[in-house]
Design an enzyme around this catalytic site. Sequence first.
Site, PDB file in Angstrom:
ATOM      1  N   GLU A   1       5.291  -9.037   0.727  1.00 30.11           N
ATOM      2  CA  GLU A   1       3.862  -8.983   1.038  1.00 30.11           C
ATOM      3  C   GLU A   1       3.135  -8.069   0.060  1.00 30.11           C
ATOM      4  O   GLU A   1       2.061  -8.390  -0.451  1.00 30.11           O
ATOM      5  CB  GLU A   1       3.626  -8.489   2.470  1.00 30.11           C
TER       6      GLU A   1
ATOM      7  N   ARG B   1       5.750   0.647   0.171  1.00 35.93           N
ATOM      8  CA  ARG B   1       4.548   1.277  -0.355  1.00 35.93           C
ATOM      9  C   ARG B   1       4.417   2.693   0.184  1.00 35.93           C
ATOM     10  O   ARG B   1       4.475   2.925   1.382  1.00 35.93           O
ATOM     11  CB  ARG B   1       3.321   0.451   0.041  1.00 35.93           C
TER      12      ARG B   1
ATOM     13  N   GLY C   1       1.610  -5.174   6.945  1.00 36.58           N
ATOM     14  CA  GLY C   1       0.229  -4.959   7.374  1.00 36.58           C
ATOM     15  C   GLY C   1      -0.111  -3.505   7.661  1.00 36.58           C
ATOM     16  O   GLY C   1      -1.072  -3.223   8.381  1.00 36.58           O
ATOM     17  N   GLU C   2       0.651  -2.559   7.080  1.00 37.83           N
ATOM     18  CA  GLU C   2       0.383  -1.150   7.389  1.00 37.83           C
ATOM     19  C   GLU C   2      -1.016  -0.734   6.931  1.00 37.83           C
ATOM     20  O   GLU C   2      -1.664   0.085   7.570  1.00 37.83           O
ATOM     21  CB  GLU C   2       1.430  -0.242   6.742  1.00 37.83           C
ATOM     22  N   ARG C   3      -1.506  -1.324   5.829  1.00 42.55           N
ATOM     23  CA  ARG C   3      -2.841  -0.962   5.346  1.00 42.55           C
ATOM     24  C   ARG C   3      -3.904  -1.356   6.367  1.00 42.55           C
ATOM     25  O   ARG C   3      -4.824  -0.590   6.648  1.00 42.55           O
ATOM     26  CB  ARG C   3      -3.102  -1.651   4.004  1.00 42.55           C
ATOM     27  N   ARG C   4      -3.759  -2.540   6.958  1.00 42.12           N
ATOM     28  CA  ARG C   4      -4.703  -2.968   8.003  1.00 42.12           C
ATOM     29  C   ARG C   4      -4.602  -2.061   9.228  1.00 42.12           C
ATOM     30  O   ARG C   4      -5.604  -1.723   9.862  1.00 42.12           O
ATOM     31  CB  ARG C   4      -4.408  -4.422   8.406  1.00 42.12           C
TER      32      ARG C   4
ATOM     33  N   GLN D   1       9.078   1.307   4.603  1.00 38.60           N
ATOM     34  CA  GLN D   1       7.992   0.634   3.912  1.00 38.60           C
ATOM     35  C   GLN D   1       8.033   0.917   2.413  1.00 38.60           C
ATOM     36  O   GLN D   1       8.077   2.076   2.000  1.00 38.60           O
ATOM     37  CB  GLN D   1       6.662   1.116   4.503  1.00 38.60           C
TER      38      GLN D   1
ATOM     39  N   SER E   1     -15.241  -2.696   6.699  1.00 37.16           N
ATOM     40  CA  SER E   1     -15.234  -4.147   6.898  1.00 37.16           C
ATOM     41  C   SER E   1     -14.721  -4.506   8.291  1.00 37.16           C
ATOM     42  O   SER E   1     -15.254  -5.392   8.959  1.00 37.16           O
ATOM     43  CB  SER E   1     -14.360  -4.814   5.829  1.00 37.16           C
TER      44      SER E   1
END
Length: 304
Positions: free
Chosen positions: A122, A48, A88-91, A46, A62
Amino acid sequence: MVKKGLGSGVDALFGSMSAPLAQMQEQSGDRVLELKLTDIAANPGQPRRSFEQGKLNELAASIREQGVLQPILVRPAGQSGKYEIVAGERRYRAARLAGLSTIPAIVKELEDKTTLEIALIENIQRQELNPLEEAASYRDLLDNYGYTQAALATRLGKSRVYVANTLRLLGLPSEIQALIAKGGLSAGHGRALLMAEDKADQLLLAEYAKEQGLSVRQTEDLAKNPAALHRATAGRTVKLTSSKPVDKPQDLLLTAVGEKLRERLQTKVSVKQLGKRHGRITLEYYSDEELERLLDMLLPGVTF
């Protein structure tokens, strides 16, 4: 003419970044599955590396209220029924914080190169990479997947000059790279600092530019004129250089091993050398489900 790189491919995989879940299913033609979080692991490649905890907490809040509105993208991992995050690792992290047991996901068979490209695009589209993370990802694609700078620029929808300038940041001293990664200086400041030939001058100017709030142009002028830089900073000592002793190669190796294990296992890992030829690796878990997930990864097929 607007360049089209992999960004359009990501939209094809995800649908519009703001599209609701049902609409994305219709656009992509892919089924969205509900996968157990314990069956999903982060991608060690990844791009990030840093996730701001405050923003993760906000996203988790949220998700508790609205659920996960956009599926993550995963690919099958080595074990049957296990998956690795492509995007989508943050999600994924926020869903874990929110206490969810499953997350909507699209599953695709993807090669390593495509996985890195999609993850990079992304993050670029969402402006979630710091300049050094972006530069390191470019370097990985160039060194390990046979890209030229021109081909990479076309693939990512960037100009070749932008790619080249981003890569140049990797030539800065590590202290300045860390400063840019944390937002203390911009990537433009970093490129200006490279105009100073002497590394000590780069460190001195980086500190001075940060403290005085110099513009990129002012930083460039001082980088090109060492005499002016030394007059402006007369009597100053450089604080950016680390006062800690230089790490031994073995220490650096153990640190790298610990980081890779944390990325792969998604839990706290400590690696300590206890003697000349022995040490200890400690894994932590925080629930029965977490323990089960770790055992599935470390001892596949073993039952207790």
